[in-house]
Design a protein around this motif. Structure first.
Motif, PDB file in Angstrom:
ATOM      1  N   GLU A   1       0.578  -1.262  -0.162  1.00  0.00           N
ATOM      2  CA  GLU A   1       0.211   0.114   0.078  1.00  0.00           C
ATOM      3  C   GLU A   1       0.534   0.939   0.097  1.00  0.00           C
ATOM      4  N   LEU A   2       1.565   1.301   0.675  1.00  0.00           N
ATOM      5  CA  LEU A   2       2.597   2.486   0.688  1.00  0.00           C
ATOM      6  C   LEU A   2       3.588   2.518  -0.850  1.00  0.00           C
ATOM      7  N   SER A   3       3.749   1.466  -1.438  1.00  0.00           N
ATOM      8  CA  SER A   3       4.777   1.606  -2.854  1.00  0.00           C
ATOM      9  C   SER A   3       3.708   2.432  -3.797  1.00  0.00           C
ATOM     10  N   VAL A   4       2.583   1.930  -3.361  1.00  0.00           N
ATOM     11  CA  VAL A   4       1.456   2.425  -4.658  1.00  0.00           C
ATOM     12  C   VAL A   4       0.904   3.735  -4.128  1.00  0.00           C
ATOM     13  N   GLY A   5       0.987   3.631  -3.009  1.00  0.00           N
ATOM     14  CA  GLY A   5       0.720   5.770  -2.316  1.00  0.00           C
ATOM     15  C   GLY A   5       1.856   6.454  -3.156  1.00  0.00           C
ATOM     16  N   LEU A   6       3.058   5.824  -2.713  1.00  0.00           N
ATOM     17  CA  LEU A   6       4.189   7.039  -3.440  1.00  0.00           C
ATOM     18  C   LEU A   6       4.135   6.865  -4.967  1.00  0.00           C
ATOM     19  N   GLY A   7       4.124   5.215  -5.678  1.00  0.00           N
ATOM     20  CA  GLY A   7       3.599   5.668  -6.630  1.00  0.00           C
ATOM     21  C   GLY A   7       2.739   6.672  -7.582  1.00  0.00           C
ATOM     22  N   VAL A   8       1.661   7.256  -7.133  1.00  0.00           N
ATOM     23  CA  VAL A   8       0.725   7.746  -7.631  1.00  0.00           C
ATOM     24  C   VAL A   8       1.019   9.143  -7.007  1.00  0.00           C
ATOM     25  N   TRP A   9       1.859   9.397  -6.050  1.00  0.00           N
ATOM     26  CA  TRP A   9       2.472  10.751  -5.494  1.00  0.00           C
ATOM     27  C   TRP A   9       3.626  10.914  -6.803  1.00  0.00           C
ATOM     28  N   GLY A  10       4.112  10.079  -6.966  1.00  0.00           N
ATOM     29  CA  GLY A  10       5.322  10.567  -7.541  1.00  0.00           C
ATOM     30  C   GLY A  10       5.055  10.806  -9.376  1.00  0.00           C
ATOM     31  N   VAL A  11       3.945   9.738  -9.625  1.00  0.00           N
ATOM     32  CA  VAL A  11       3.009  10.318 -11.057  1.00  0.00           C
ATOM     33  C   VAL A  11       3.069  10.945 -11.227  1.00  0.00           C
ATOM     34  N   GLY A  12       2.382  11.710 -10.177  1.00  0.00           N
ATOM     35  CA  GLY A  12       1.694  12.828 -10.062  1.00  0.00           C
ATOM     36  C   GLY A  12       2.960  14.020 -10.266  1.00  0.00           C
ATOM     37  N   ALA A  13       4.099  13.882  -9.215  1.00  0.00           N
ATOM     38  CA  ALA A  13       5.224  14.806  -9.229  1.00  0.00           C
ATOM     39  C   ALA A  13       5.717  14.845 -10.360  1.00  0.00           C
ATOM     40  N   LEU A  14       5.565  13.762 -11.098  1.00  0.00           N
ATOM     41  CA  LEU A  14       6.485  13.978 -12.653  1.00  0.00           C
ATOM     42  C   LEU A  14       5.299  13.982 -13.491  1.00  0.00           C
ATOM     43  N   VAL A  15       4.144  14.448 -13.370  1.00  0.00           N
ATOM     44  CA  VAL A  15       3.445  15.238 -15.003  1.00  0.00           C
ATOM     45  C   VAL A  15       3.726  16.537 -14.259  1.00  0.00           C
TER      46      VAL A  15
ATOM     47  N   THR B   1       6.048  18.584 -13.065  1.00  0.00           N
ATOM     48  CA  THR B   1       7.259  18.782 -13.088  1.00  0.00           C
ATOM     49  C   THR B   1       7.440  18.708 -14.183  1.00  0.00           C
ATOM     50  N   LEU B   2       7.386  18.016 -15.108  1.00  0.00           N
ATOM     51  CA  LEU B   2       6.780  18.381 -16.789  1.00  0.00           C
ATOM     52  C   LEU B   2       6.263  19.581 -16.696  1.00  0.00           C
ATOM     53  N   MET B   3       5.527  19.888 -17.064  1.00  0.00           N
ATOM     54  CA  MET B   3       4.525  21.193 -16.953  1.00  0.00           C
ATOM     55  C   MET B   3       5.689  22.177 -15.951  1.00  0.00           C
ATOM     56  N   LEU B   4       5.338  22.618 -15.199  1.00  0.00           N
ATOM     57  CA  LEU B   4       6.188  23.239 -14.999  1.00  0.00           C
ATOM     58  C   LEU B   4       7.848  23.968 -15.553  1.00  0.00           C
ATOM     59  N   LYS B   5       8.383  22.774 -15.859  1.00  0.00           N
ATOM     60  CA  LYS B   5       9.512  22.967 -16.794  1.00  0.00           C
ATOM     61  C   LYS B   5       8.969  24.169 -18.190  1.00  0.00           C
ATOM     62  N   VAL B   6       8.052  23.525 -18.431  1.00  0.00           N
ATOM     63  CA  VAL B   6       7.450  24.043 -19.681  1.00  0.00           C
ATOM     64  C   VAL B   6       6.738  25.862 -19.272  1.00  0.00           C
ATOM     65  N   VAL B   7       6.365  25.866 -18.593  1.00  0.00           N
ATOM     66  CA  VAL B   7       5.653  26.864 -17.334  1.00  0.00           C
ATOM     67  C   VAL B   7       6.800  28.133 -16.935  1.00  0.00           C
ATOM     68  N   LEU B   8       7.755  28.016 -16.648  1.00  0.00           N
ATOM     69  CA  LEU B   8       8.946  27.946 -15.832  1.00  0.00           C
ATOM     70  C   LEU B   8      10.019  29.303 -16.932  1.00  0.00           C
ATOM     71  N   ALA B   9       9.963  27.924 -18.593  1.00  0.00           N
ATOM     72  CA  ALA B   9      10.223  28.519 -19.482  1.00  0.00           C
ATOM     73  C   ALA B   9      10.264  30.088 -20.296  1.00  0.00           C
ATOM     74  N   ILE B  10       8.510  29.891 -20.285  1.00  0.00           N
ATOM     75  CA  ILE B  10       7.507  30.324 -20.931  1.00  0.00           C
ATOM     76  C   ILE B  10       7.356  31.958 -19.930  1.00  0.00           C
TER      77      ILE B  10
END
Length: 265
Positions: free
Chosen positions: A224-238, A240-249
């Motif tokens: 359960e902890l692994s699944v929870g960390l995985g969900v938070w990890g995917v959210g953080a990854l998405v 972060t990727l969007m933030l890179k674009v916004v900060l560059a703009i």
């Protein structure tokens, strides 16, 4: 319905603002502001509908309270801005985002009001449970003190209360919240407190004892902890990727090329 509408509203507004920034044009406030104002009741409705899903279960009297929806909304106004403020402070420290101290401290002040309401509603709920005990009070006893020697959930509950209380002290005292390190500590405590309170401190007591009076001890498993960390990890990854674009703009390093219409002689 509410979740999908809120998703659409965010996609429309954010995509439009990012695109206008990419084009180097000023956004149309007459288009943006009505949608932003629409997002406010939608955001409140998200937590209200979530609370109604719990309240509508008559076999779970611990959740069957009209104050649950306001509690969800108040706690969301504590945890959400706390997490966003931590992200803003991190970005500012990395010199990728410009935000003034005045704006940061104003969010800290608003967090003081939100946490005060959150703690007040929690106190009102505790008063209702223990002032005149009924056979349903056993769920609150399990939450706060444990029953039959099982105190694991009670430990989580008191930890959440301590986090929220100390976060409130930091937010409400100007001398503390106007210091970035202390404000960061307060935001971290507020997020942890609400996260534990709405997880271990709300879900488990509502189901323990069960409808047959049985008490089951629960602790998060590695899976359960692994699944929870995985969900938070995917959210953080998405994010972060969007933030890179916004900060560059935002800093001007990623913009549309100027369109020049060369005349043909």
């Amino acid at each position: 319905l509410v979740l999908n509408l809120y998703l659409i509203v965010n996609l429309v507004v954010v995509t439009y603002l990012v695109y206008m920034g990419y084009e180097g044009k000023k956004y149309n406030s007459a288009f943006v502001l009505p949608i932003v104002f629409l997002s406010i009741p939608l955001a409140i409705c998200i937590h209200t509908v979530t609370a109604f899903l719990f309240v509508g279960l008559p076999a779970r009297p611990f959740w069957n309270t009209a104050i649950l929806a306001p509690r969800f909304i108040a706690s969301a106004f504590c945890s959400g801005p706390s997490l966003l403020l931590l992200i803003f402070l991190l970005l500012r420290r990395l010199k990728q985002f410009s935000i003034s101290d005045k704006a940061v401290f104003k969010i800290g002040e608003l967090l003081a009001y939100a946490m005060a309401v959150n703690l007040f509603l929690l106190g009102a709920e505790v008063f209702k449970e223990f002032y005149f005990a009924t056979h349903h009070t056993v769920h609150a006893e399990f939450q706060w003190f444990g029953i039959h020697g099982h105190i694991s959930v009670a430990i989580y509950t008191w930890i959440a209360l301590a986090c929220n209380f100390f976060a409130f002290i930091i937010f409400v005292v100007p001398l503390l919240r106007n210091q970035i390190p202390m404000l960061s500590v307060g935001c971290t405590l507020a997020f942890m407190g609400v996260f534990i309170e709405k997880g271990m401190g709300l879900l488990l007591p509502g189901m323990t004892p069960d409808t047959l009076g049985e008490v089951y001890i629960y602790n998060p498993s590695v899976t359960e902890l692994s699944v929870g960390l995985g969900v938070w990890g995917v959210g953080a990854l998405v994010y972060t990727l969007m933030l890179k674009v916004v900060l560059a703009i935002n800093n001007g390093s990623f913009r549309a090329r100027a369109r020049h219409h060369a005349s043909i002689m």
